[in-house]
Structures are given as structure tokens and as C-alpha cells.
Design a protein around this motif. Structure first.
Motif, PDB file in Angstrom:
ATOM      1  N   ILE A 166       0.848  -1.193   0.000  1.00  0.00           N
ATOM      2  CA  ILE A 166       0.000   0.000   0.000  1.00  0.00           C
ATOM      3  C   ILE A 166       0.887   1.248   0.000  1.00  0.00           C
ATOM      4  CG2 ILE A 166      -1.830   1.265   1.194  1.00  0.00           C
ATOM      5  CD1 ILE A 166      -2.674  -1.513   0.160  1.00  0.00           C
TER       6      ILE A 166
ATOM      7  N   CYS B 192       0.815   5.755  -0.808  1.00  0.00           N
ATOM      8  CA  CYS B 192       0.032   6.917  -1.181  1.00  0.00           C
ATOM      9  C   CYS B 192       0.866   7.693  -2.188  1.00  0.00           C
ATOM     10  CB  CYS B 192      -0.402   7.757   0.017  1.00  0.00           C
ATOM     11  SG  CYS B 192       0.811   8.885   0.696  1.00  0.00           S
TER      12      CYS B 192
ATOM     13  N   TYR C  18      -4.445   2.429  -8.941  1.00  0.00           N
ATOM     14  CA  TYR C  18      -4.538   3.745  -8.320  1.00  0.00           C
ATOM     15  C   TYR C  18      -5.988   3.937  -7.893  1.00  0.00           C
ATOM     16  CZ  TYR C  18       0.130   5.083  -9.784  1.00  0.00           C
ATOM     17  OH  TYR C  18       1.495   5.147  -9.915  1.00  0.00           O
ATOM     18  N   ILE C  19      -6.180   4.345  -6.640  1.00  0.00           N
ATOM     19  CA  ILE C  19      -7.531   4.582  -6.138  1.00  0.00           C
ATOM     20  C   ILE C  19      -7.663   6.057  -5.789  1.00  0.00           C
ATOM     21  CG2 ILE C  19      -9.278   3.952  -4.448  1.00  0.00           C
ATOM     22  CD1 ILE C  19      -7.839   1.279  -4.066  1.00  0.00           C
TER      23      ILE C  19
ATOM     24  N   ARG D 149      -9.659   9.589  -4.531  1.00  0.00           N
ATOM     25  CA  ARG D 149     -10.335   9.912  -3.278  1.00  0.00           C
ATOM     26  C   ARG D 149     -11.811   9.511  -3.281  1.00  0.00           C
ATOM     27  NH1 ARG D 149      -6.688  14.187  -4.253  1.00  0.00           N
ATOM     28  NH2 ARG D 149      -5.238  14.550  -2.525  1.00  0.00           N
TER      29      ARG D 149
ATOM     30  N   LEU E 221      -2.836   5.038  -3.312  1.00  0.00           N
ATOM     31  CA  LEU E 221      -4.001   5.817  -2.896  1.00  0.00           C
ATOM     32  C   LEU E 221      -3.679   7.290  -3.115  1.00  0.00           C
ATOM     33  CD1 LEU E 221      -4.699   3.998   0.485  1.00  0.00           C
ATOM     34  CD2 LEU E 221      -5.697   3.507  -1.751  1.00  0.00           C
TER      35      LEU E 221
ATOM     36  N   ASN F 247      -3.327  10.768  -2.329  1.00  0.00           N
ATOM     37  CA  ASN F 247      -3.235  11.454  -1.040  1.00  0.00           C
ATOM     38  C   ASN F 247      -2.030  12.372  -1.128  1.00  0.00           C
ATOM     39  OD1 ASN F 247      -2.072  11.700   1.830  1.00  0.00           O
ATOM     40  ND2 ASN F 247      -4.080  10.803   2.245  1.00  0.00           N
TER      41      ASN F 247
ATOM     42  N   TYR G  66      -7.659   9.599   4.778  1.00  0.00           N
ATOM     43  CA  TYR G  66      -8.130   8.805   3.645  1.00  0.00           C
ATOM     44  C   TYR G  66      -9.658   8.765   3.698  1.00  0.00           C
ATOM     45  CZ  TYR G  66      -3.299   7.383   2.998  1.00  0.00           C
ATOM     46  OH  TYR G  66      -1.933   7.389   2.762  1.00  0.00           O
TER      47      TYR G  66
ATOM     48  N   GLN H 111     -12.614   5.902  -0.482  1.00  0.00           N
ATOM     49  CA  GLN H 111     -11.324   5.393  -0.959  1.00  0.00           C
ATOM     50  C   GLN H 111     -10.947   4.105  -0.218  1.00  0.00           C
ATOM     51  OE1 GLN H 111      -7.800   7.827  -0.051  1.00  0.00           O
ATOM     52  NE2 GLN H 111      -7.264   7.716  -2.239  1.00  0.00           N
TER      53      GLN H 111
ATOM     54  N   LEU I  38     -10.544   0.297  -1.628  1.00  0.00           N
ATOM     55  CA  LEU I  38      -9.341  -0.488  -1.365  1.00  0.00           C
ATOM     56  C   LEU I  38      -9.707  -1.856  -0.805  1.00  0.00           C
ATOM     57  CD1 LEU I  38      -6.278  -0.926  -1.005  1.00  0.00           C
ATOM     58  CD2 LEU I  38      -6.506   0.211   1.234  1.00  0.00           C
TER      59      LEU I  38
END
Length: 195
Positions: free
Chosen positions: A38, A40, A70-71, A73, A102, A104, A123, A127, A131
Motif C-alpha cells: 500500500i 500513497c 490507483y484509487i 479519493r 491511494l 493522497n 483517507y 477510498q 481499497l
């Protein structure tokens, strides 16, 4: 060789967005993957993360640094690299791992400034829900997948602070102190990689 987990296993909506150099990334057997890392992005938005991902940093191969997923917001999931390709997202374990980024801001734009090491952006629930859905789908579709770690767990190197060459700061701090590890671990079958 399949490039993705079993399509029959229902999973979250994933938007394919392959990087221009994806075909130049080394191939691997997805059965060799046992770890999710994981991250950011430590960038303000997905557009800038995409720009950074497209940068060619390794001229000999014509590739750069990127995660697989890629996730954003709002919980939207984008896939930049197929799982049967090795993405460059963390030193030493790329061959065996999936990188999930993520969006961020992290320490942006002063990543290595010793006066700006806090990571204050939370987060958003959407989001984290995305995940967890992605992790659940990956774990259910890839029998070899067992472990989860943060980038900061694996890259513990210190770097020279940009504001003071006499100080050292962590090179990587993501996903950082605001990442809800307890919630994520409670919702997935993956185990935190032992330190």
C-alpha cells in the motif's frame, strides 16, 4: 498466461488505463505474487500521479515508477499495469508484489524537508471502501496472495533532508499515520507482513 485474476470472480469496477510503456515491463507468473504493498501518491491529484507514472526513469528499458492500481479519493479504481507485469513501486520486492497507490497529498511538495514530515490528509471512507473491495477481490482470485505491507514497512532508508544536509528524514513514509490499518486488516484475509 492470464493477466488478471479470474474474471468470473465478481470484483469492484476497475478502469483500465495502461501506461504507455507497460509492454516493456518484465513479465511474471501471477502465481508468484504473495504480497500487496500500500502506497500513497504524495501528490495532489490523480492527474499528477498519472504524469509521474508515465515518466521514463530507466532509459535502458524505457520504463518508470508506478503502482498497478490507483484509487482516487472518490473510490474510483484505475489499473495502470497488468498483474502479469512487474511494476516499479518498491525496492526489493517488485517481483512478488502488487502496488496499490491511494491518491493522497502526503508530504507534497516538500517530501524531504525536515520541517514538513507530517502527513495530515485523511483517507476518505469511499477510498478505503474501494481499497477493501479491491483487496477482497485480489485475495479471492489469487490463491498465492497472503501478505500486505505499507511502503514505509519495506523501504526504511533515510535520505538527506532537503532543508538541512546535516539531517536525515525517511525516504518513504507512505501510506503514513492516517492510514486505517486496523480497519483494513479487519476487513481482509491478508496478514500484515512481519517486520
Amino acid at each position: 498466461m492470464p493477466t488478471e485474476p479470474d474474471a468470473a470472480a465478481a470484483g469492484p469496477a476497475i478502469h483500465p488505463a495502461p501506461l504507455p510503456y507497460q509492454a516493456r515491463l518484465s513479465q511474471r507468473d501471477p502465481a508468484s505474487i504473495d504480497l500487496v504493498v500500500i502506497h500513497c501518491t504524495e501528490l495532489p491529484d490523480l492527474a499528477m500521479a498519472r504524469e509521474y507514472g508515465e515518466r521514463v526513469l530507466y532509459p535502458e528499458s524505457g520504463t518508470g515508477n508506478s503502482g498497478h492500481f490507483y484509487i482516487d479519493r472518490d473510490g474510483t479504481i484505475h489499473q495502470y499495469v497488468d498483474l502479469d507485469r512487474i511494476a516499479h513501486h518498491v525496492r526489493g520486492v517488485n517481483q512478488r508484489s502488487i502496488g496499490i497507490e491511494l491518491v493522497n497529498s502526503g508530504r507534497y511538495p516538500d517530501w524531504l524537508d525536515s520541517r514538513h514530515q507530517s502527513m495530515d490528509e485523511a483517507y476518505p471512507p469511499a477510498q478505503i471502501a474501494a481499497l477493501i473491495a479491491l483487496l477482497d477481490w485480489l485475495a479471492g482470485s489469487m490463491p498465492s496472495l497472503r501478505w500486505i505491507a505499507g511502503h514505509e514497512d519495506l523501504d526504511t532508508e533515510l535520505a538527506v533532508a532537503s532543508d538541512d544536509p546535516g539531517r536525515r528524514v525517511p525516504r518513504k513514509r507512505d501510506p503514513g499515520p492516517r492510514f486505517p490499518w486496523a480497519d483494513v486488516l479487519a476487513a481482509t484475509s491478508l496478514e500484515r507482513l512481519p517486520g
